[in-house]
Design a protein around this motif. Structure first.
Motif, PDB file in Angstrom:
ATOM      1  N   TYR A  37       0.832  -1.212   0.000  1.00  0.00           N
ATOM      2  CA  TYR A  37       0.000   0.000   0.000  1.00  0.00           C
ATOM      3  C   TYR A  37       0.860   1.254   0.000  1.00  0.00           C
ATOM      4  CZ  TYR A  37      -2.980   3.721   1.717  1.00  0.00           C
ATOM      5  OH  TYR A  37      -3.614   4.922   1.866  1.00  0.00           O
ATOM      6  N   GLU A  38       1.862   1.290   0.861  1.00  0.00           N
ATOM      7  CA  GLU A  38       2.687   2.488   0.987  1.00  0.00           C
ATOM      8  C   GLU A  38       3.462   2.767  -0.294  1.00  0.00           C
ATOM      9  OE1 GLU A  38       5.012   1.853   4.498  1.00  0.00           O
ATOM     10  OE2 GLU A  38       3.341   2.336   5.861  1.00  0.00           O
ATOM     11  N   TYR A  39       4.017   1.729  -0.909  1.00  0.00           N
ATOM     12  CA  TYR A  39       4.739   1.914  -2.166  1.00  0.00           C
ATOM     13  C   TYR A  39       3.785   2.412  -3.256  1.00  0.00           C
ATOM     14  CZ  TYR A  39       9.360  -0.102  -1.106  1.00  0.00           C
ATOM     15  OH  TYR A  39      10.630  -0.318  -0.620  1.00  0.00           O
ATOM     16  N   ALA A  40       2.602   1.802  -3.338  1.00  0.00           N
ATOM     17  CA  ALA A  40       1.640   2.157  -4.391  1.00  0.00           C
ATOM     18  C   ALA A  40       1.163   3.598  -4.253  1.00  0.00           C
ATOM     19  CB  ALA A  40       0.451   1.204  -4.365  1.00  0.00           C
ATOM     20  N   VAL A  41       1.102   4.097  -3.018  1.00  0.00           N
ATOM     21  CA  VAL A  41       0.656   5.473  -2.778  1.00  0.00           C
ATOM     22  C   VAL A  41       1.778   6.464  -3.052  1.00  0.00           C
ATOM     23  CG1 VAL A  41      -0.009   7.089  -0.949  1.00  0.00           C
ATOM     24  CG2 VAL A  41      -1.174   4.895  -1.147  1.00  0.00           C
ATOM     25  N   LEU A  42       3.001   6.098  -2.692  1.00  0.00           N
ATOM     26  CA  LEU A  42       4.105   7.054  -2.751  1.00  0.00           C
ATOM     27  C   LEU A  42       4.773   7.147  -4.109  1.00  0.00           C
ATOM     28  CD1 LEU A  42       5.834   6.400   0.703  1.00  0.00           C
ATOM     29  CD2 LEU A  42       4.458   8.363   0.040  1.00  0.00           C
ATOM     30  N   ALA A  43       4.642   6.123  -4.943  1.00  0.00           N
ATOM     31  CA  ALA A  43       5.325   6.134  -6.238  1.00  0.00           C
ATOM     32  C   ALA A  43       4.321   5.980  -7.370  1.00  0.00           C
ATOM     33  CB  ALA A  43       6.371   5.019  -6.293  1.00  0.00           C
ATOM     34  N   GLU A  44       4.758   6.328  -8.562  1.00  0.00           N
ATOM     35  CA  GLU A  44       3.909   6.244  -9.749  1.00  0.00           C
ATOM     36  C   GLU A  44       4.245   4.956 -10.495  1.00  0.00           C
ATOM     37  OE1 GLU A  44       0.835   7.641 -11.980  1.00  0.00           O
ATOM     38  OE2 GLU A  44       1.711   8.781 -10.338  1.00  0.00           O
ATOM     39  N   GLU A 154       5.012  22.146 -12.951  1.00  0.00           N
ATOM     40  CA  GLU A 154       3.677  22.608 -12.554  1.00  0.00           C
ATOM     41  C   GLU A 154       2.613  21.696 -13.151  1.00  0.00           C
ATOM     42  OE1 GLU A 154       4.809  27.393 -12.391  1.00  0.00           O
ATOM     43  OE2 GLU A 154       3.540  26.589 -13.986  1.00  0.00           O
ATOM     44  N   CYS A 155       2.802  21.322 -14.412  1.00  0.00           N
ATOM     45  CA  CYS A 155       1.850  20.433 -15.080  1.00  0.00           C
ATOM     46  C   CYS A 155       1.798  19.079 -14.391  1.00  0.00           C
ATOM     47  CB  CYS A 155       2.243  20.279 -16.549  1.00  0.00           C
ATOM     48  SG  CYS A 155       1.104  19.267 -17.515  1.00  0.00           S
ATOM     49  N   GLN A 156       2.950  18.525 -14.033  1.00  0.00           N
ATOM     50  CA  GLN A 156       2.986  17.218 -13.386  1.00  0.00           C
ATOM     51  C   GLN A 156       2.345  17.256 -11.998  1.00  0.00           C
ATOM     52  OE1 GLN A 156       6.703  14.854 -13.833  1.00  0.00           O
ATOM     53  NE2 GLN A 156       7.392  16.497 -15.164  1.00  0.00           N
ATOM     54  N   ILE A 157       2.597  18.326 -11.259  1.00  0.00           N
ATOM     55  CA  ILE A 157       1.992  18.453  -9.924  1.00  0.00           C
ATOM     56  C   ILE A 157       0.481  18.571 -10.042  1.00  0.00           C
ATOM     57  CG2 ILE A 157       1.764  19.961  -7.903  1.00  0.00           C
ATOM     58  CD1 ILE A 157       4.762  20.688  -8.348  1.00  0.00           C
ATOM     59  N   LEU A 158       0.019  19.428 -10.962  1.00  0.00           N
ATOM     60  CA  LEU A 158      -1.425  19.600 -11.121  1.00  0.00           C
ATOM     61  C   LEU A 158      -2.079  18.324 -11.629  1.00  0.00           C
ATOM     62  CD1 LEU A 158      -3.754  21.557 -10.819  1.00  0.00           C
ATOM     63  CD2 LEU A 158      -3.368  22.296 -13.182  1.00  0.00           C
ATOM     64  N   GLN A 159      -1.404  17.598 -12.516  1.00  0.00           N
ATOM     65  CA  GLN A 159      -1.931  16.317 -12.990  1.00  0.00           C
ATOM     66  C   GLN A 159      -2.131  15.354 -11.822  1.00  0.00           C
ATOM     67  OE1 GLN A 159       0.326  14.398 -16.114  1.00  0.00           O
ATOM     68  NE2 GLN A 159      -0.624  12.409 -15.724  1.00  0.00           N
ATOM     69  N   LEU A 160      -1.143  15.272 -10.932  1.00  0.00           N
ATOM     70  CA  LEU A 160      -1.249  14.414  -9.754  1.00  0.00           C
ATOM     71  C   LEU A 160      -2.457  14.798  -8.905  1.00  0.00           C
ATOM     72  CD1 LEU A 160      -0.060  12.276  -7.778  1.00  0.00           C
ATOM     73  CD2 LEU A 160       1.306  14.127  -6.793  1.00  0.00           C
ATOM     74  N   LEU A 161      -2.641  16.091  -8.667  1.00  0.00           N
ATOM     75  CA  LEU A 161      -3.748  16.556  -7.838  1.00  0.00           C
ATOM     76  C   LEU A 161      -5.097  16.348  -8.523  1.00  0.00           C
ATOM     77  CD1 LEU A 161      -2.198  19.878  -6.471  1.00  0.00           C
ATOM     78  CD2 LEU A 161      -2.458  17.717  -5.238  1.00  0.00           C
ATOM     79  N   ILE A 175       7.380  14.990  -4.268  1.00  0.00           N
ATOM     80  CA  ILE A 175       8.746  14.856  -4.778  1.00  0.00           C
ATOM     81  C   ILE A 175       9.009  13.423  -5.221  1.00  0.00           C
ATOM     82  CG2 ILE A 175      11.180  14.876  -4.113  1.00  0.00           C
ATOM     83  CD1 ILE A 175      10.507  17.353  -2.382  1.00  0.00           C
ATOM     84  N   GLU A 176       8.592  12.446  -4.405  1.00  0.00           N
ATOM     85  CA  GLU A 176       8.827  11.047  -4.743  1.00  0.00           C
ATOM     86  C   GLU A 176       8.069  10.633  -6.000  1.00  0.00           C
ATOM     87  OE1 GLU A 176       7.664   9.290  -1.091  1.00  0.00           O
ATOM     88  OE2 GLU A 176       9.632   9.508  -0.163  1.00  0.00           O
ATOM     89  N   ARG A 177       6.844  11.119  -6.159  1.00  0.00           N
ATOM     90  CA  ARG A 177       6.034  10.749  -7.325  1.00  0.00           C
ATOM     91  C   ARG A 177       6.515  11.410  -8.610  1.00  0.00           C
ATOM     92  NH1 ARG A 177      -0.034   8.905  -7.122  1.00  0.00           N
ATOM     93  NH2 ARG A 177      -0.138   7.946  -5.075  1.00  0.00           N
ATOM     94  N   ILE A 178       6.976  12.656  -8.507  1.00  0.00           N
ATOM     95  CA  ILE A 178       7.274  13.434  -9.711  1.00  0.00           C
ATOM     96  C   ILE A 178       8.763  13.438 -10.049  1.00  0.00           C
ATOM     97  CG2 ILE A 178       7.193  15.763 -10.694  1.00  0.00           C
ATOM     98  CD1 ILE A 178       4.543  16.073  -9.001  1.00  0.00           C
ATOM     99  N   TRP A 179       9.612  13.604  -9.049  1.00  0.00           N
ATOM    100  CA  TRP A 179      11.047  13.624  -9.306  1.00  0.00           C
ATOM    101  C   TRP A 179      11.696  12.255  -9.123  1.00  0.00           C
ATOM    102  CZ3 TRP A 179       8.588  17.987  -7.594  1.00  0.00           C
ATOM    103  CH2 TRP A 179       8.900  19.195  -8.224  1.00  0.00           C
ATOM    104  N   GLY A 180      11.091  11.393  -8.275  1.00  0.00           N
ATOM    105  CA  GLY A 180      11.648  10.067  -8.039  1.00  0.00           C
ATOM    106  C   GLY A 180      12.224   9.925  -6.643  1.00  0.00           C
ATOM    107  N   SER A 189      11.648  24.079  -3.363  1.00  0.00           N
ATOM    108  CA  SER A 189      11.364  23.987  -4.792  1.00  0.00           C
ATOM    109  C   SER A 189       9.905  23.618  -5.033  1.00  0.00           C
ATOM    110  CB  SER A 189      12.284  22.955  -5.450  1.00  0.00           C
ATOM    111  OG  SER A 189      11.963  22.794  -6.809  1.00  0.00           O
ATOM    112  N   ILE A 190       9.391  22.635  -4.271  1.00  0.00           N
ATOM    113  CA  ILE A 190       7.994  22.221  -4.421  1.00  0.00           C
ATOM    114  C   ILE A 190       7.069  23.351  -3.984  1.00  0.00           C
ATOM    115  CG2 ILE A 190       7.704  21.111  -2.157  1.00  0.00           C
ATOM    116  CD1 ILE A 190       6.432  19.561  -5.336  1.00  0.00           C
ATOM    117  N   TRP A 191       7.461  24.091  -2.959  1.00  0.00           N
ATOM    118  CA  TRP A 191       6.635  25.212  -2.489  1.00  0.00           C
ATOM    119  C   TRP A 191       6.533  26.306  -3.555  1.00  0.00           C
ATOM    120  CZ3 TRP A 191       9.713  25.179   2.704  1.00  0.00           C
ATOM    121  CH2 TRP A 191       9.249  24.111   3.493  1.00  0.00           C
TER     122      TRP A 191
END
Length: 224
Positions: A37-44, A154-161, A175-180, A189-191
């Protein structure tokens, strides 16, 4: 293409991982439901191979939690040959496919290809939430009339949301989902990206906003 294997039989999990990596997949492997569960939530991931019988959380519990939170990553269930009811329940909960043990590795590979191909076909270029539309190809947001250009991140963050509306993500999760996992990214940077997104949403005058929950994270919410 990145896959997650959740299988408590470590020898079987390792065998599956070796075969998948030989086929060019990037693979993470865990051995209990809590880690799954934790891996599936934190990574893409492009797909998850999920054994039903696991310690800490069963595969069914992991599946139910992910789907209830809006996670639509394709999931292939591994089931015991006699567990017909479990297979039916799993499909009803939102699993994409199932495979009974024992199975041929060739069949597993075929099921994975089919499952991930369906995901690719279903992925739309445009995402919508309320009156906000995101075109991922040209990285622009629109309210149906006006458009504003986004940066790549910005596009990747908004896509996630937008793919997970009302779900709260911490800055670390973003950060983990978008940058790795291993990215050396400063928290400010994320802020900065989030601040810019908020300004652009306000400029577009849509009925959604990025809400900060203090000490928890950020979510996309409807403006009441």
């Amino acid at each position: 293409m990145r896959l997650l294997i959740a299988e408590d039989e470590e020898e079987l999990a390792r065998a599956i991982q070796v075969i998948l990596e030989s086929e060019g997949y990037t693979v993470d492997s865990v051995h209990d439901g809590k880690d799954a569960y934790e891996y599936a939530v934190l990574a893409e991931y492009d797909g998850v191979i999920l054994d039903i019988m696991m310690p800490k959380l069963s595969g069914m519990e992991v599946l139910e939690k992910l789907r209830s939170e809006g996670n639509q990553t394709p999931i292939l269930l591994l089931t015991a040959k006699s567990a017909v009811e479990n297979r039916i329940d799993g499909l009803d909960l939102g699993a994409d496919d199932y495979l009974t043990k024992p199975f041929a590795m060739g069949e597993l590979l075929a099921r994975i290809r089919a499952m991930t191909r369906r995901k690719t076909v279903l992925q739309a270029n445009n995402l919508t939430f309320e009156d906000l539309e995101l075109n991922k190809d040209i990285m622009r947001i629109s309210n149906g009339q006006d458009e504003i250009k986004l940066s790549n991140k910005e596009c990747q963050i908004l896509q996630l949301l937008m793919e997970n509306p009302k779900q709260i993500f911490s800055a670390d999760q973003m950060i983990e989902r978008i940058w790795g996992w291993d990215a050396d990214i400063e928290m400010n940077s994320i802020w900065v990206h989030l601040s810019n997104l908020r300004k652009k949403l306000a400029e577009l005058d849509v009925h959604v906003k990025i809400v900060a929950t203090r000490g928890v994270g950020y979510s996309l919410e409807v403006i009441e």
